[in-house]
Scaffold this motif. Sequence first.
Motif, PDB file in Angstrom:
ATOM      1  N   ILE A  88       0.843  -1.201   0.000  1.00  0.00           N
ATOM      2  CA  ILE A  88       0.000   0.000   0.000  1.00  0.00           C
ATOM      3  C   ILE A  88       0.879   1.253   0.000  1.00  0.00           C
ATOM      4  N   TRP A  89       1.922   1.231   0.831  1.00  0.00           N
ATOM      5  CA  TRP A  89       2.824   2.375   0.894  1.00  0.00           C
ATOM      6  C   TRP A  89       3.582   2.543  -0.415  1.00  0.00           C
ATOM      7  N   ILE A  90       3.983   1.437  -1.011  1.00  0.00           N
ATOM      8  CA  ILE A  90       4.688   1.516  -2.291  1.00  0.00           C
ATOM      9  C   ILE A  90       3.768   2.076  -3.370  1.00  0.00           C
ATOM     10  N   ALA A  91       2.503   1.685  -3.323  1.00  0.00           N
ATOM     11  CA  ALA A  91       1.536   2.204  -4.300  1.00  0.00           C
ATOM     12  C   ALA A  91       1.392   3.722  -4.165  1.00  0.00           C
ATOM     13  N   ALA A  92       1.306   4.201  -2.914  1.00  0.00           N
ATOM     14  CA  ALA A  92       1.186   5.644  -2.695  1.00  0.00           C
ATOM     15  C   ALA A  92       2.444   6.372  -3.177  1.00  0.00           C
ATOM     16  N   ALA A  93       3.608   5.814  -2.852  1.00  0.00           N
ATOM     17  CA  ALA A  93       4.863   6.435  -3.281  1.00  0.00           C
ATOM     18  C   ALA A  93       4.988   6.426  -4.804  1.00  0.00           C
ATOM     19  N   SER A  94       4.563   5.349  -5.444  1.00  0.00           N
ATOM     20  CA  SER A  94       4.644   5.248  -6.901  1.00  0.00           C
ATOM     21  C   SER A  94       3.689   6.220  -7.575  1.00  0.00           C
ATOM     22  N   VAL A 121       6.881  -4.234 -10.898  1.00  0.00           N
ATOM     23  CA  VAL A 121       5.865  -4.272 -11.956  1.00  0.00           C
ATOM     24  C   VAL A 121       4.652  -3.447 -11.556  1.00  0.00           C
ATOM     25  N   GLY A 122       4.150  -3.692 -10.353  1.00  0.00           N
ATOM     26  CA  GLY A 122       2.950  -2.984  -9.905  1.00  0.00           C
ATOM     27  C   GLY A 122       3.189  -1.510  -9.684  1.00  0.00           C
ATOM     28  N   GLY A 123       4.339  -1.162  -9.067  1.00  0.00           N
ATOM     29  CA  GLY A 123       4.628   0.246  -8.799  1.00  0.00           C
ATOM     30  C   GLY A 123       4.797   1.048 -10.073  1.00  0.00           C
ATOM     31  N   THR A 124       5.501   0.484 -11.062  1.00  0.00           N
ATOM     32  CA  THR A 124       5.681   1.186 -12.334  1.00  0.00           C
ATOM     33  C   THR A 124       4.348   1.374 -13.039  1.00  0.00           C
ATOM     34  N   ALA A 125       3.489   0.360 -12.984  1.00  0.00           N
ATOM     35  CA  ALA A 125       2.164   0.470 -13.597  1.00  0.00           C
ATOM     36  C   ALA A 125       1.342   1.569 -12.922  1.00  0.00           C
ATOM     37  N   ILE A 126       1.408   1.625 -11.598  1.00  0.00           N
ATOM     38  CA  ILE A 126       0.675   2.663 -10.869  1.00  0.00           C
ATOM     39  C   ILE A 126       1.209   4.048 -11.230  1.00  0.00           C
ATOM     40  N   ALA A 127       2.519   4.182 -11.367  1.00  0.00           N
ATOM     41  CA  ALA A 127       3.107   5.464 -11.753  1.00  0.00           C
ATOM     42  C   ALA A 127       2.621   5.896 -13.128  1.00  0.00           C
ATOM     43  N   LEU A 128       2.563   4.950 -14.081  1.00  0.00           N
ATOM     44  CA  LEU A 128       2.079   5.268 -15.425  1.00  0.00           C
ATOM     45  C   LEU A 128       0.621   5.703 -15.399  1.00  0.00           C
TER      46      LEU A 128
END
Length: 658
Positions: free
Chosen positions: A301-307, A352-359
Amino acid sequence: MSAEALPKDAASRGRACLALTLTLTVAALIQLGLQANNDGVLAISRKWQAALFFGIVVVVAELVLLILMGRGRAVRLVASIPETERVLVRNRAVAALLITLVAAVLPLAVFGPAGRYFEGVFPRLLLFWVAVVAFSLLLRSWYPAAPWLVVALSSVVIYGLVYRLLVFVPEVSNYPFSLGWSEASRYYYASLFHAQRLYGLALRPPELHPTRYLLQSIPFLAGSLPLWFHRLWQVVLWWAMPVVVAWLLVARLRLTGALRWVATGWMILFLFQGPVYYHLLVPVALVLFGLDVHRPWRTSIWIAAASAWAGISRLNWYPVPALLAGVLYVLESEALVRRRWSILRWPAAWVVGGTAIALVSQALYIRLSGTSVDRFASSLSSDLLFYRLLPNATFAPGILPAILVASAPMAFSLWKTRASWAHKIDTPRRLLVGGTLGVLLAGGLLVSLKIGGGSNLHNLDAYLVLLLVTGSVLLFRRAPNGTPLTRPMLPRPSHLALLVGVPLVFALANGGAWRQRDATVAARSLEAIRSEAQRTARAGERVLFISQRHLLTFKMIPSVPVEPEYETVFLMEMAMSGNPAYLDDFHRLLQERAFGLIVVDRLTTALQGRAHNFGEENDAWVTQVSLPILCSYEPLLKLDEPRVDLLVPKPGPSGCPD
């Protein structure tokens, strides 16, 4: 006291200290001589001649003293140090006064009227070294039981932080005009998040560095605060985020006592080497705060927010939060798992997930902003200037030598202490940590080569952050089981000197004599711009502030509608990337004389090339901005404080300057 009665370590410390002082004095003297010769003042200025003569006398005196110490004839000088400490312990008020005086030496020299003699790194480093030695002696009188190593490190870090903070002092100013080429533009872009209230228009949010301007926009929530407060807020951001990241990392390492404070200060100085911009430290802080190797789902969850934050920050930061989390995860995970490669499952999923969320985050921001994608992807079409890897006019050390110097102390210390942790790091961990550092280094170098960059190491920010985090974890022996030692085993003093010394040199390379600006002349210039802009607006004509647009933001020039396009920073970005649609519209409006008045920093038509500081950037501006403007507009007024031109349409047909 005889030579035999003096402890050998005290005598050797004294000789080493004096030898280093002599080396720095010679280097400073050479740099001063070269500076005077290059400026053409060596033969005509008695002050410069006196300064160099004084330096030669000091070198001779230090050399004689060093020879005497080598023969054991300067024993009393070293032997007097403990007695001096005992006197100061009994007189705390005197010690406090001396500490204050010593602390003021370097700032007064560098930032004061004599700052021209301390423009080089070596004169500053010499003065810093002498001040720190004195500072350490005085500080130990307050804490006589403290080990010399702790006192010395504390003195260096404290003094370095104070110096770095003082560099920002001139940036908190009520001077109405921009303090640099793009300084005040930042406040205009921050204001776009409150455009409806400030300008009565629904303007698009900024395309460049949105998260930076989002943080800078916070003071606008409080209403009409003056320009100096927004400048102060930016300084607070510059310092608050490194402090937060350093504190979170130190807490993660569970350092205690004096080591906690010294490590925190050193980490702050390390981050300023880039510098790492404050808005990019937000996702780093989120990862350091939220990462829990025992709860990977919660960590996600934290990685998603940061991404998501990284996605609207910078293109090369899309995978950084996940990569940082992955490296920390494999270094802190409990012992080796039976199937070693399975430890990479969570890091791979996060990347993979963090980069996708950033995009997705970037795509949503572009959609909500209502503008075209090409305005956000300008950097992808910018030229690469490979020569800036090596020493050049824009960045004297060169990008590659500078980042190697910044990396060397950590790499050297890790290499020398590898026996304590290397056997605990298996192949999967080595590949992830080493591969991630290599990828971020290569990516940072590539971004630094883009036109508009390469003047410092800030585009290597992701690499510097990961190097700091990885190196700190390994140096303080938390790999891989996460259990800290009660008393962490530090690297050797020589390694510590390198670890602290290199960030310090980067810090001392900044700053100079504080410039005194003429408030009376600035007030007259502001009145001249206000008068012409309001007269043009009353006549129903458009006024384009290419530069100094913040004057509209802070109502220093009221009753003049803002033109949303063609502000200095974004116009330069489009000129460097050669965006045809944007530039063609700009050139068409100039040919049509669509603006009754243009306010812009002094225009020149001289092409410079790589032999000059930011030469290619200058040439892009001249070709795409200066010449097209001067074909259709002519100066109405040229101001000297600041160097701003007020341009009006030419009568008759267009005529381009030679």
